[in-house]
Write a protein that holds these residues in place. Structure first.
Motif, PDB file in Angstrom:
ATOM      1  N   MET A   1      24.246  10.369  23.112  1.00  0.00           N
ATOM      2  CA  MET A   1      23.144   9.824  23.873  1.00  0.00           C
ATOM      3  C   MET A   1      22.265   9.011  22.927  1.00  0.00           C
ATOM      4  N   GLU A   2      21.683   7.938  23.437  1.00  0.00           N
ATOM      5  CA  GLU A   2      20.824   7.085  22.627  1.00  0.00           C
ATOM      6  C   GLU A   2      19.368   7.536  22.727  1.00  0.00           C
ATOM      7  N   TYR A   3      18.717   7.531  21.577  1.00  0.00           N
ATOM      8  CA  TYR A   3      17.327   7.957  21.482  1.00  0.00           C
ATOM      9  C   TYR A   3      16.532   6.933  20.696  1.00  0.00           C
ATOM     10  N   ILE A   4      15.249   6.863  20.969  1.00  0.00           N
ATOM     11  CA  ILE A   4      14.302   6.175  20.104  1.00  0.00           C
ATOM     12  C   ILE A   4      13.766   7.260  19.183  1.00  0.00           C
ATOM     13  N   THR A   5      13.891   7.051  17.896  1.00  0.00           N
ATOM     14  CA  THR A   5      13.363   8.031  16.951  1.00  0.00           C
ATOM     15  C   THR A   5      11.995   7.556  16.470  1.00  0.00           C
ATOM     16  N   ALA A   6      11.129   8.499  16.261  1.00  0.00           N
ATOM     17  CA  ALA A   6       9.776   8.181  15.811  1.00  0.00           C
ATOM     18  C   ALA A   6       9.325   9.251  14.828  1.00  0.00           C
ATOM     19  N   ILE A   7       8.808   8.812  13.702  1.00  0.00           N
ATOM     20  CA  ILE A   7       8.266   9.737  12.705  1.00  0.00           C
ATOM     21  C   ILE A   7       6.806   9.986  13.058  1.00  0.00           C
ATOM     22  N   ASN A   8       6.435  11.244  13.124  1.00  0.00           N
ATOM     23  CA  ASN A   8       5.057  11.607  13.404  1.00  0.00           C
ATOM     24  C   ASN A   8       4.668  12.653  12.378  1.00  0.00           C
ATOM     25  N   GLU A   9       3.962  12.209  11.347  1.00  0.00           N
ATOM     26  CA  GLU A   9       3.676  13.012  10.164  1.00  0.00           C
ATOM     27  C   GLU A   9       5.008  13.415   9.556  1.00  0.00           C
ATOM     28  N   ARG A  11       7.389  15.155  11.171  1.00  0.00           N
ATOM     29  CA  ARG A  11       8.324  15.456  12.253  1.00  0.00           C
ATOM     30  C   ARG A  11       9.060  14.194  12.672  1.00  0.00           C
ATOM     31  N   THR A  12      10.363  14.329  12.939  1.00  0.00           N
ATOM     32  CA  THR A  12      11.123  13.254  13.546  1.00  0.00           C
ATOM     33  C   THR A  12      11.339  13.619  15.001  1.00  0.00           C
ATOM     34  N   LEU A  13      10.849  12.770  15.886  1.00  0.00           N
ATOM     35  CA  LEU A  13      10.965  12.994  17.323  1.00  0.00           C
ATOM     36  C   LEU A  13      12.045  12.077  17.880  1.00  0.00           C
ATOM     37  N   TYR A  14      12.785  12.576  18.851  1.00  0.00           N
ATOM     38  CA  TYR A  14      13.838  11.820  19.514  1.00  0.00           C
ATOM     39  C   TYR A  14      13.448  11.685  20.981  1.00  0.00           C
ATOM     40  N   ILE A  15      13.265  10.447  21.436  1.00  0.00           N
ATOM     41  CA  ILE A  15      12.835  10.195  22.802  1.00  0.00           C
ATOM     42  C   ILE A  15      14.007   9.552  23.544  1.00  0.00           C
ATOM     43  N   GLU A  16      14.367  10.106  24.684  1.00  0.00           N
ATOM     44  CA  GLU A  16      15.478   9.565  25.452  1.00  0.00           C
ATOM     45  C   GLU A  16      15.218   8.086  25.744  1.00  0.00           C
ATOM     46  N   LYS A  17      16.131   7.236  25.322  1.00  0.00           N
ATOM     47  CA  LYS A  17      15.934   5.789  25.434  1.00  0.00           C
ATOM     48  C   LYS A  17      15.707   5.353  26.877  1.00  0.00           C
ATOM     49  N   ASN A  18      16.406   5.977  27.824  1.00  0.00           N
ATOM     50  CA  ASN A  18      16.263   5.571  29.228  1.00  0.00           C
ATOM     51  C   ASN A  18      14.925   6.009  29.823  1.00  0.00           C
ATOM     52  N   LYS A  19      14.146   6.814  29.103  1.00  0.00           N
ATOM     53  CA  LYS A  19      12.827   7.240  29.592  1.00  0.00           C
ATOM     54  C   LYS A  19      11.689   6.449  28.948  1.00  0.00           C
ATOM     55  N   VAL A  20      11.995   5.575  28.008  1.00  0.00           N
ATOM     56  CA  VAL A  20      10.952   4.807  27.328  1.00  0.00           C
ATOM     57  C   VAL A  20      10.576   3.610  28.194  1.00  0.00           C
ATOM     58  N   PRO A  80       9.261   3.558  14.642  1.00  0.00           N
ATOM     59  CA  PRO A  80      10.271   3.737  15.699  1.00  0.00           C
ATOM     60  C   PRO A  80      11.568   3.019  15.341  1.00  0.00           C
ATOM     61  N   SER A  81      12.676   3.620  15.715  1.00  0.00           N
ATOM     62  CA  SER A  81      13.995   3.022  15.525  1.00  0.00           C
ATOM     63  C   SER A  81      14.908   3.574  16.598  1.00  0.00           C
ATOM     64  N   GLN A  82      16.165   3.179  16.578  1.00  0.00           N
ATOM     65  CA  GLN A  82      17.125   3.644  17.572  1.00  0.00           C
ATOM     66  C   GLN A  82      18.180   4.478  16.871  1.00  0.00           C
ATOM     67  N   ASP A  83      18.667   5.529  17.552  1.00  0.00           N
ATOM     68  CA  ASP A  83      19.623   6.440  16.919  1.00  0.00           C
ATOM     69  C   ASP A  83      20.508   7.063  17.980  1.00  0.00           C
ATOM     70  N   ASP A  84      21.726   7.412  17.593  1.00  0.00           N
ATOM     71  CA  ASP A  84      22.635   8.206  18.425  1.00  0.00           C
ATOM     72  C   ASP A  84      22.720   9.588  17.804  1.00  0.00           C
ATOM     73  N   ILE A  85      22.580  10.610  18.626  1.00  0.00           N
ATOM     74  CA  ILE A  85      22.676  11.985  18.134  1.00  0.00           C
ATOM     75  C   ILE A  85      23.178  12.849  19.274  1.00  0.00           C
ATOM     76  N   GLU A  86      23.882  13.888  18.940  1.00  0.00           N
ATOM     77  CA  GLU A  86      24.400  14.808  19.950  1.00  0.00           C
ATOM     78  C   GLU A  86      23.253  15.624  20.544  1.00  0.00           C
ATOM     79  N   PRO A  87      23.112  15.643  21.865  1.00  0.00           N
ATOM     80  CA  PRO A  87      22.041  16.422  22.494  1.00  0.00           C
ATOM     81  C   PRO A  87      22.061  17.903  22.112  1.00  0.00           C
TER      82      PRO A  87
END
Length: 103
Positions: A1-9, A11-20, A80-87
């Motif tokens: 699944m594709e995610y937008i990754t975002a560093i927050n302090e 923490r690396t957060l993965y946001i579902e790309k289709n929900k952005v 922010p960047s884009q990443d593929d990772i296993e759910p």
């Protein structure tokens, strides 16, 4: 699944790309007097009020996420960047927002 990754302090957060809904540089977020510590503030996007949640103190950009109720919520983050990772490697932080499971 594709995610937008975002560093927050730290923490690396993965946001579902289709929900952005949008990624905004330096969003104008207004503080809400009396709001809980988990609320950063509110902003307007496309005529809708967006509640920004505090998942750290990163402020490089605003990421607006579509909720299941056709509403919007936001977080702020850096890099922010884009990443593929296993759910299966992720655990939920908020609806549509994930981070790597810690074992």
């Amino acid at each position: 699944m594709e995610y937008i990754t975002a560093i927050n302090e730290n923490r690396t957060l993965y946001i579902e790309k289709n929900k952005v809904a949008a990624i905004l540089a330096q969003p104008r977020i207004q503080r809400v007097p009396g709001a809980g510590a988990n609320i950063r503030g509110i902003s307007l996007y496309d005529g809708q009020i967006v509640v920004y949640y505090r998942l750290g103190d990163g402020e490089g950009c605003g990421i607006i996420i579509k909720t299941d109720e056709d509403g919007l919520m936001g977080i702020t983050a850096e890099y922010p960047s884009q990443d593929d990772i296993e759910p299966s490697a992720l655990t939920a932080v908020m609806p549509g927002i994930w981070e790597i499971k810690s074992d």
